[in-house]
Design a protein around this motif. Structure first.
Motif, mmCIF file in Angstrom:
data_model
loop_
_atom_site.group_PDB
_atom_site.id
_atom_site.type_symbol
_atom_site.label_atom_id
_atom_site.label_comp_id
_atom_site.label_asym_id
_atom_site.label_seq_id
_atom_site.Cartn_x
_atom_site.Cartn_y
_atom_site.Cartn_z
ATOM 1 N N GLN A 19 0.717 -1.106 0.158
ATOM 2 C CA GLN A 19 -0.037 0.183 0.532
ATOM 3 C C GLN A 19 1.139 0.807 0.002
ATOM 4 O OE1 GLN A 19 -3.752 -0.203 2.476
ATOM 5 N NE2 GLN A 19 -3.147 -1.675 2.827
ATOM 6 N N GLY A 23 0.759 3.897 -2.874
ATOM 7 C CA GLY A 23 1.020 5.449 -2.260
ATOM 8 C C GLY A 23 1.702 6.133 -3.338
ATOM 9 N N LEU A 26 1.232 7.018 -6.827
ATOM 10 C CA LEU A 26 0.194 7.910 -6.628
ATOM 11 C C LEU A 26 0.400 9.183 -6.353
ATOM 12 C CD1 LEU A 26 -2.943 5.719 -5.351
ATOM 13 C CD2 LEU A 26 -3.013 6.906 -7.928
ATOM 14 N N LYS A 27 1.100 9.522 -5.344
ATOM 15 C CA LYS A 27 1.534 10.908 -5.000
ATOM 16 C C LYS A 27 1.968 11.381 -5.463
ATOM 17 C CE LYS A 27 2.599 13.337 -1.186
ATOM 18 N NZ LYS A 27 4.095 12.936 1.113
ATOM 19 N N THR A 32 -1.324 4.530 -11.330
ATOM 20 C CA THR A 32 -1.731 3.098 -11.087
ATOM 21 C C THR A 32 -2.835 2.654 -10.825
ATOM 22 O OG1 THR A 32 0.006 4.234 -9.487
ATOM 23 C CG2 THR A 32 -0.631 2.157 -8.848
ATOM 24 N N ASP A 43 -9.170 -0.283 -1.269
ATOM 25 C CA ASP A 43 -10.591 0.678 -0.985
ATOM 26 C C ASP A 43 -9.631 2.076 -1.422
ATOM 27 O OD1 ASP A 43 -11.921 -1.198 -0.952
ATOM 28 O OD2 ASP A 43 -13.076 -1.484 0.699
ATOM 29 N N ARG A 44 -9.095 2.014 -0.031
ATOM 30 C CA ARG A 44 -8.074 3.025 -0.130
ATOM 31 C C ARG A 44 -7.475 4.433 -1.071
ATOM 32 N NH1 ARG A 44 -2.946 5.308 1.616
ATOM 33 N NH2 ARG A 44 -3.146 3.262 1.877
ATOM 34 N N LEU A 45 -6.935 2.844 -1.435
ATOM 35 C CA LEU A 45 -6.207 3.479 -2.446
ATOM 36 C C LEU A 45 -6.812 3.744 -3.817
ATOM 37 C CD1 LEU A 45 -2.823 0.608 -2.819
ATOM 38 C CD2 LEU A 45 -2.535 2.785 -2.220
ATOM 39 N N ALA A 47 -9.438 5.146 -3.602
ATOM 40 C CA ALA A 47 -10.211 6.335 -4.128
ATOM 41 C C ALA A 47 -9.230 7.601 -3.903
ATOM 42 C CB ALA A 47 -11.060 6.428 -2.374
ATOM 43 N N GLU A 48 -7.702 6.990 -3.589
ATOM 44 C CA GLU A 48 -7.289 7.847 -4.672
ATOM 45 C C GLU A 48 -6.834 8.137 -5.614
ATOM 46 O OE1 GLU A 48 -3.742 6.450 -1.481
ATOM 47 O OE2 GLU A 48 -5.218 7.860 0.511
ATOM 48 N N GLY A 49 -7.288 6.720 -6.495
ATOM 49 C CA GLY A 49 -6.988 7.305 -8.247
ATOM 50 C C GLY A 49 -6.663 6.409 -8.339
ATOM 51 N N ALA A 50 -5.709 5.203 -7.697
ATOM 52 C CA ALA A 50 -5.319 3.824 -8.329
ATOM 53 C C ALA A 50 -7.107 3.120 -9.097
ATOM 54 C CB ALA A 50 -4.846 3.050 -7.292
#
Length: 295
Positions: A19, A23, A26-27, A32, A43-45, A47-50
């Motif tokens: 993760q 991350g 993505l940053k 990604t 799920d979190r990734l 939500a961040e655009g993965a």
């Protein structure tokens, strides 16, 4: 570096480290793709655009570069099998922990399926990924490393070790030896001084200073090891072993476990029995470099 700053990348394996890797990509703006057997870990990734690939096979096909960070090499082989042998044009960088032999075997196995392969090791905890404190070791074909160096650089400080695909795993294991040996030595010393009412926080600065001083000896000792010549410039092993005996005695006297100092002395005793008593401490490389009967 030949890769573009926003080259797409896939990350397979979304434990805490996976993760963190995804991350960081993505940053840094890399498209990604991610995949994990337990999809909820993405799920979190997402939500961040993965992008979550539905299968490992599709994840491998999604990007020219795939980072794998899973439990072990057996899982790596299972995942690559899902590519159905259609891995041509894909570069796989395996950051899964294992042995140097496993790394070389995985490279051969991936190569037969058309993939380019680099092995690696992460010398950092997940929160450090994406900073210069995270050191990422790589070994394998230099051209393949350089082709993706720009993308990989977002993860931390890169260290390319050489063409031998097993080097990253060997360095990783050697680093663990260093880490645990330093920590065990500190814990042994802390256990001893605690018997006199000295707490760990009080002892730690002294131990840190001593560890730093000892680390400064390494380049000179390395010269002796590489030359195979161990003149007693500072102290002879037969002198050191008397201090080791004192350490064992002191540990036992204050009621502290003496297994660790006994082991140190046992190794030195073997070297002295082999005729190395008048040489300097690095001569113990002869003992460390030989598998003992019964191992």
């Amino acid at each position: 570096m030949n890769d573009k700053s926003t080259a797409p990348v896939t990350v397979i394996g979304l434990g805490l480290m996976g993760q963190a890797l995804a991350g960081a990509f993505l940053k840094a703006g890399h498209p990604t793709t991610v995949w994990n057997r337990t999809a909820a870990k993405a799920d979190r990734l997402v939500a961040e655009g993965a992008r979550l690939a539905p299968t490992a096979r599709e994840a491998l096909r999604a990007s020219p570069l795939t980072i794998i960070c899973v439990t072990d090499y057996e899982v790596v082989r299972e995942l690559l099998s899902e590519g159905d042998g259609e891995l041509t044009g894909t570069t796989v960088i395996n950051l899964t922990s294992g042995t140097s032999a496993q790394a070389r075997q995985a490279a051969q196995w991936a190569g037969r399926r058309g993939a380019r392969y680099l092995d690696g090791a992460i010398m950092a905890v997940p929160p450090a990924i994406g900073t210069s404190e995270a050191v990422i070791l790589h070994s394998g074909p230099r051209a393949d490393f350089e082709a993706h160096e720009g993308t990989l650089g977002v993860l931390g400080t890169l260290a390319y070790l050489g063409e031998d695909l097993g080097l990253a795993s060997l360095y990783d294991a050697a680093g663990l030896v260093m880490m645990w040996s330093v920590l065990n030595a500190w814990l042994q010393g802390t256990a001893m001084v605690r018997t006199a009412g000295v707490d760990a926080a009080t002892f730690a600065p002294f131990a840190q200073q001593l560890a730093t001083e000892v680390a400064g000896w390494l380049p000179g000792y390395a010269g002796q090891v590489d030359k195979g010549s161990f003149p007693a410039e500072v102290s002879a092993l037969e002198t050191d072993v008397r201090a080791m005996a004192h350490l064992v005695e002191e540990s036992e006297a204050v009621g502290v476990n003496a297994e660790w100092p006994r082991l140190i002395k046992a190794i030195a005793d073997r070297a002295i029995a082999a005729g190395h008593g008048k040489e300097q401490y690095p001569v113990l490389i002869e003992e460390f470099g030989t598998s003992q009967a019964g191992d």
